[in-house]
Design an enzyme around this catalytic site. Structure first.
Site, PDB file in Angstrom:
ATOM      1  N   GLU A  22      -1.133  -0.679  -4.092  1.00 49.00           N
ATOM      2  CA  GLU A  22      -2.371   0.030  -3.783  1.00 49.00           C
ATOM      3  C   GLU A  22      -2.126   1.528  -3.688  1.00 49.00           C
ATOM      4  O   GLU A  22      -1.154   1.971  -3.075  1.00 49.00           O
ATOM      5  CB  GLU A  22      -2.917  -0.486  -2.452  1.00 49.00           C
ATOM      6  CG  GLU A  22      -4.196   0.191  -1.990  1.00 49.00           C
ATOM      7  CD  GLU A  22      -4.753  -0.447  -0.737  1.00 49.00           C
ATOM      8  OE1 GLU A  22      -5.504   0.236  -0.018  1.00 49.00           O
ATOM      9  OE2 GLU A  22      -4.450  -1.635  -0.462  1.00 49.00           O
ATOM     10  N   HIS A  64     -12.026  -2.730   0.446  1.00 50.10           N
ATOM     11  CA  HIS A  64     -11.248  -2.113   1.520  1.00 50.10           C
ATOM     12  C   HIS A  64     -12.003  -2.290   2.833  1.00 50.10           C
ATOM     13  O   HIS A  64     -13.196  -2.061   2.904  1.00 50.10           O
ATOM     14  CB  HIS A  64     -11.103  -0.623   1.195  1.00 50.10           C
ATOM     15  CG  HIS A  64     -10.380   0.202   2.186  1.00 50.10           C
ATOM     16  ND1 HIS A  64     -11.022   1.029   3.085  1.00 50.10           N
ATOM     17  CD2 HIS A  64      -9.062   0.366   2.419  1.00 50.10           C
ATOM     18  CE1 HIS A  64     -10.131   1.667   3.810  1.00 50.10           C
ATOM     19  NE2 HIS A  64      -8.922   1.278   3.431  1.00 50.10           N
ATOM     20  N   GLU A  99     -10.502   3.073  -2.205  1.00 49.26           N
ATOM     21  CA  GLU A  99     -11.061   3.356  -0.885  1.00 49.26           C
ATOM     22  C   GLU A  99     -11.540   4.798  -0.760  1.00 49.26           C
ATOM     23  O   GLU A  99     -12.348   5.116   0.103  1.00 49.26           O
ATOM     24  CB  GLU A  99     -10.033   3.055   0.205  1.00 49.26           C
ATOM     25  CG  GLU A  99      -8.839   3.989   0.237  1.00 49.26           C
ATOM     26  CD  GLU A  99      -7.735   3.497   1.142  1.00 49.26           C
ATOM     27  OE1 GLU A  99      -7.589   4.058   2.244  1.00 49.26           O
ATOM     28  OE2 GLU A  99      -7.032   2.545   0.755  1.00 49.26           O
ATOM     29  N   ASP A 140       0.841  -1.200   0.000  1.00 49.58           N
ATOM     30  CA  ASP A 140       0.000   0.000   0.000  1.00 49.58           C
ATOM     31  C   ASP A 140       0.874   1.247   0.000  1.00 49.58           C
ATOM     32  O   ASP A 140       1.558   1.533   0.975  1.00 49.58           O
ATOM     33  CB  ASP A 140      -0.904  -0.026   1.243  1.00 49.58           C
ATOM     34  CG  ASP A 140      -1.976   1.042   1.202  1.00 49.58           C
ATOM     35  OD1 ASP A 140      -1.958   1.888   0.281  1.00 49.58           O
ATOM     36  OD2 ASP A 140      -2.846   1.040   2.094  1.00 49.58           O
ATOM     37  N   HIS A 169      -0.452   4.137  -0.080  1.00 47.13           N
ATOM     38  CA  HIS A 169      -1.270   4.997   0.788  1.00 47.13           C
ATOM     39  C   HIS A 169      -1.320   6.443   0.306  1.00 47.13           C
ATOM     40  O   HIS A 169      -1.585   7.363   1.097  1.00 47.13           O
ATOM     41  CB  HIS A 169      -0.735   4.936   2.228  1.00 47.13           C
ATOM     42  CG  HIS A 169      -1.821   4.876   3.264  1.00 47.13           C
ATOM     43  ND1 HIS A 169      -2.114   5.927   4.097  1.00 47.13           N
ATOM     44  CD2 HIS A 169      -2.695   3.897   3.591  1.00 47.13           C
ATOM     45  CE1 HIS A 169      -3.106   5.599   4.906  1.00 47.13           C
ATOM     46  NE2 HIS A 169      -3.479   4.364   4.608  1.00 47.13           N
TER      47      HIS A 169
END
Length: 380
Positions: free
Chosen positions: A206, A282, A232, A180, A182
């Site tokens: 991700e 998610h 997400e 991720d 992020h």
């Protein structure tokens, strides 16, 4: 049957639960958690009470349409999270009243169990090998971790060496790894990091860039064979639509508590299927959110894998995924797989007394604020 009551509860560590009760005593639970914004989401329920007290709780699609379109302004994280929690609770109520799981009302099962993955590296990823070993002993064969802590806009590939070593440490424990970013990695570094990671054979990377940068995401997707996952921070089928059309994403990750609820995510998943895109919802949230995810997993052909928050680094102060569940087995993974819920509604039984007690001391969870070495703001 009419809706008689819509209640919200702040459940630690950072969740917002919803309870809908009809005039005949039927009830259902949902989860409207929006991490760090519980108060704002809670406020949206004032309008929902005005509109839906007295409505037929079985008319879920109609209530959703009015909730989404009826206030003129629509979409966004707060309103869609509130609508998601309400919608989940209506599916739970209807399922309990009819004695059916939500997936049964959405076409029935397409699988008997659901592959899942757990977190091993949080905001400051370290000690990955040990964490991966713990997850392996719990039966998982897939994990996800954050790629980096905060990053500057530019840098050199030397910054990637540690990321590669952490991934290799997890893989050495026999784990498939999702990484991720992020949204912490800006485009100049994200292109380089995606290329450096490609030989490792990751499950996915991700949010290599934030979703507000679709052009950059398409560029990265064109230069790496690693699957790109994202979603997400997208809240409706209309938010996802341009990413399907641009071919910038391989795996979508709608959040059942942010993206309008069960039926909206099922519609998003159907759109994704038409583009040969997988779905991996998610879910670093609570038990009701996970229960909703499993309803989607049960009946959705292109569902690939499910995130689970058991033992995640956000679950602090003795509060973890199963704390408020009275049927913990429904959300307990076995050999890396979660069972398809067989109970009615969401298949999750909530300890109402414990939730009401926890709500007396309402949490005020906030995400941390990161800064780079020069003192400027950095993405969390």
């Amino acid at each position: 049957m009419k809706i008689g009551k819509i209640e919200t509860f702040y459940a630690p560590p950072r969740w917002l639960f919803v309870r809908v009760e009809s005039d005949d005593g039927s009830f259902g639970w949902g989860e409207a958690s929006l991490e760090g914004w519980a108060e704002a989401v809670d406020g949206a329920f004032a309008a929902f009470r005005d509109r839906f007290i007295g409505a037929d709780p079985f008319r879920i699609e109609d209530i959703w349409q009015v909730g989404y379109r009826g206030g003129f302004y629509r979409g966004g994280a707060v309103l869609m999270s509130a609508l998601a929690g309400l919608e989940q609770a209506l599916w739970d109520l209807k399922g309990r009243a009819l004695g059916l799981p939500a997936w049964q009302m959405l076409g029935g099962k397409v699988r008997d169990r659901v592959r899942s993955y757990a977190w091993i590296g949080g905001d400051r990823p370290h000690e990955i090998a040990e964490a991966a070993e713990v997850r392996k002993k719990q039966g998982f064969n897939a994990v996800k971790m954050n790629a980096t802590a905060e990053l500057d806009w530019i840098g050199t590939p030397k910054a990637f060496d540690e990321v590669v070593r952490r991934v290799e440490a997890a893989q050495a424990q026999g784990m498939d790894v999702g990484l991720d970013f992020h949204g912490r990695v800006h485009r100049p570094l994200a292109k380089q990091l995606a290329k450096a990671l490609e030989p490792l054979g990751l499950l996915f990377i991700e949010e290599p860039l934030l979703s507000e940068n679709p052009e950059g995401l398409a560029e990265i997707a064109a230069h790496t064979a690693t699957p790109i996952a994202l979603g997400e921070r997208l809240y409706s089928r209309w938010d996802f639509k341009p990413f399907f059309e641009s071919r910038a994403v391989d795996i979508i990750q709608p959040d059942l508590s942010h993206a309008g609820g069960i039926l909206e995510v099922r519609k998003i998943a159907a759109m994704a299927e038409a583009y040969d895109i997988a779905v991996a919802p998610h879910c670093p949230l609570g038990p009701l959110a996970l229960g909703a995810c499993l309803q989607i997993a049960a009946c959705t052909p292109n569902h690939a894998i499910q995130e689970i928050s058991l033992g995640i680094h956000y679950n602090t102060g003795g509060h973890d995924l199963l704390n408020f569940c009275t049927n913990k087995e429904a959300l307990t993974p076995i050999d890396g797989y979660l069972p398809v819920p067989e109970g009615p509604g969401l298949g999750v039984d909530i300890d109402e007394a414990a939730v009401r007690e926890a709500d007396k001391d309402r949490h005020r969870w906030r995400n941390p604020i990161f800064r780079t070495k020069d003192g400027s703001f950095a993405e969390w």
